[in-house]
Design an enzyme around this catalytic site. Structure first.
Site, mmCIF file in Angstrom:
data_model
loop_
_atom_site.group_PDB
_atom_site.id
_atom_site.type_symbol
_atom_site.label_atom_id
_atom_site.label_comp_id
_atom_site.label_asym_id
_atom_site.label_seq_id
_atom_site.Cartn_x
_atom_site.Cartn_y
_atom_site.Cartn_z
ATOM 1 N N THR A 87 -4.977 1.088 -2.641
ATOM 2 C CA THR A 87 -3.857 0.900 -2.181
ATOM 3 C C THR A 87 -3.676 2.114 -0.814
ATOM 4 O O THR A 87 -3.160 3.010 -1.675
ATOM 5 C CB THR A 87 -2.762 0.757 -1.938
ATOM 6 N N LYS A 105 -0.152 -5.650 2.120
ATOM 7 C CA LYS A 105 -0.329 -4.779 0.702
ATOM 8 C C LYS A 105 1.557 -4.093 1.161
ATOM 9 O O LYS A 105 2.088 -4.740 0.363
ATOM 10 C CB LYS A 105 -1.139 -4.399 0.425
ATOM 11 N N LYS A 151 3.956 5.750 -4.161
ATOM 12 C CA LYS A 151 3.484 6.149 -3.588
ATOM 13 C C LYS A 151 3.120 4.963 -2.476
ATOM 14 O O LYS A 151 2.844 5.352 -0.938
ATOM 15 C CB LYS A 151 2.237 6.031 -4.206
#
Length: 288
Positions: free
Chosen positions: A97, A172, A240
Site C-alpha cells: 500500500t 485502496k 501510514k
C-alpha cells in the site's frame, strides 16, 4: 506453473508467498531480514536470495509487499534492485500500500526496461492473507494485468483491474477512507450502548442484521466490547495509509474531513501506547 519471486515476507507477504508455493509455482523469496527468508524456505520449499536482483533473475513475475514508498524504491531500483535482475517481458506486481505517485513512477521506469508493472494493493488484512481470500485492486495495462491475474488468484477471492498505473493505489485509498468512518462509527455505537446500560452483544447481534451491518461489526464488534486489540491491522499501518490518502486529497482537491479527524484519533491511540493495536482500538480513546 510460473517461476516467480516474492520480495518482503512480513505478516502479509509471507502467507501470500506461501499460497503461491502451495499452488505449485517455483518461488524464490527475498527479505531484508535473511532469517525470515530462511524460515520461509524451511516451511514452504523454494529458494531464497540475498538481494532483490538475485531473487528476480529469470522470474516471469516478481511480487513485492513491503512497508512504504521508500521501501518499495529500495527493493526495485538501483544496482541490487529487482529491475536490474528482471528479464525483458517479465512483470513486477506491487502489493505494497503505497502512493499513486510512486506507482506511476515505477511503471514508467519498468517500461523503460521493457518490463510490465501492476500496482496491486490488497484488502483483507493478515487473516485474509493467511486464508487466501484477499481483495486485490490493480492498476496497469490491460494486457499486462491479464498475464498475472490467474497467478494472483492463489491468494485472492477478488481481483480487478481499475485503470492505468496508480489506479490500484487510488482504489485502496477509497477502501481506507470508508473503513476509517465505519470503525469510528462502530466505536461510538459500542461506547454509547455501554453507557446506556444495554447488553452490547445483543445490540450488535440485532443491528448487524439491518442497515448498520458491516464486516467491521461482524468481525470487530465483540472484541471492541471486550477491549481486545492485540491482533489484526495495526494502528501504525492505518496511519501510514491515512497519510497517503490525505496527501493525495490535497493534490486532487477532495474534501475528507472525517478521514482527517479519524487520523488524529488514531494519533491519540498511538500516544496511549496502541501503535500495534488493531484499528478497532479507536474505542479505547472513548473509554479512558
Amino acid at each position: 506453473m510460473a517461476k516467480v519471486a516474492f520480495l518482503g515476507l512480513g505478516v502479509m507477504g509471507s502467507p501470500m508467498a506461501g499460497h503461491l508455493a502451495k499452488k505449485g509455482h517455483a518461488v524464490t523469496v527475498y527479505n531484508r531480514t535473511a532469517a525470515k527468508a530462511e524460515a520461509w524456505v524451511a516451511e514452504h520449499g523454494g529458494a531464497r536470495a540475498d538481494t532483490p536482483r538475485e531473487a528476480a533473475r529469470d522470474a516471469e513475475i516478481v511480487f513485492a509487499c513491503v512497508g512504504n514508498d521508500d521501501d518499495l524504491r529500495g527493493v526495485v531500483l538501483g544496482e541490487d534492485g529487482a529491475f536490474a535482475g528482471m528479464q525483458r517481458g517479465a512483470v513486477f506486481v506491487d502489493h505494497t500500500t503505497a502512493s499513486a505517485e510512486v506507482a506511476r513512477e515505477l511503471a514508467a521506469e519498468a517500461d523503460s526496461h521493457g518490463l510490465g508493472f501492476v500496482d496491486a494493493p490488497v484488502s483483507g488484512g493478515q487473516a485474509g492473507a493467511e486464508n487466501g481470500v484477499l481483495t486485490v485492486m490493480c492498476g496497469g495495462e490491460a494486457a499486462t494485468y491479464a498475464r498475472v491475474e490467474a497467478v494472483i488468484g492463489a491468494y485472492a477471492r477478488a481481483c480487478r483491474l481499475m485503470g492505468p498505473a496508480g489506479s490500484g493505489q487510488l482504489t485502496k485509498m477509497v477502501n481506507q477512507i470508508c473503513i476509517a468512518g465505519l470503525v469510528q462509527g462502530l466505536s461510538e455505537g459500542v461506547h454509547f450502548a455501554k453507557r446506556a446500560g444495554l447488553d452490547v452483544e445483543a445490540v450488535l447481534d440485532v443491528i448487524s442484521k439491518g442497515a448498520a451491518g458491516s464486516w467491521q461489526m461482524e468481525n470487530r464488534g465483540r472484541s471492541m466490547n471486550e477491549g481486545r486489540f492485540d491482533f489484526g491491522f495495526a494502528v501504525d499501518w492505518m496511519r501510514k495509509d491515512l497519510g497517503i490518502l490525505l496527501d493525495e486529497a490535497r493534490r486532487n482537491g477532495a474534501s475528507l474531513p472525517v478521514s482527517a479527524l479519524v487520523d488524529q484519533f488514531y494519533a491519540e491511540v498511538q500516544r496511549m501506547g496502541g501503535s500495534r493495536w488493531d484499528t478497532s482500538s479507536l474505542i479505547a480513546r472513548l473509554e479512558r
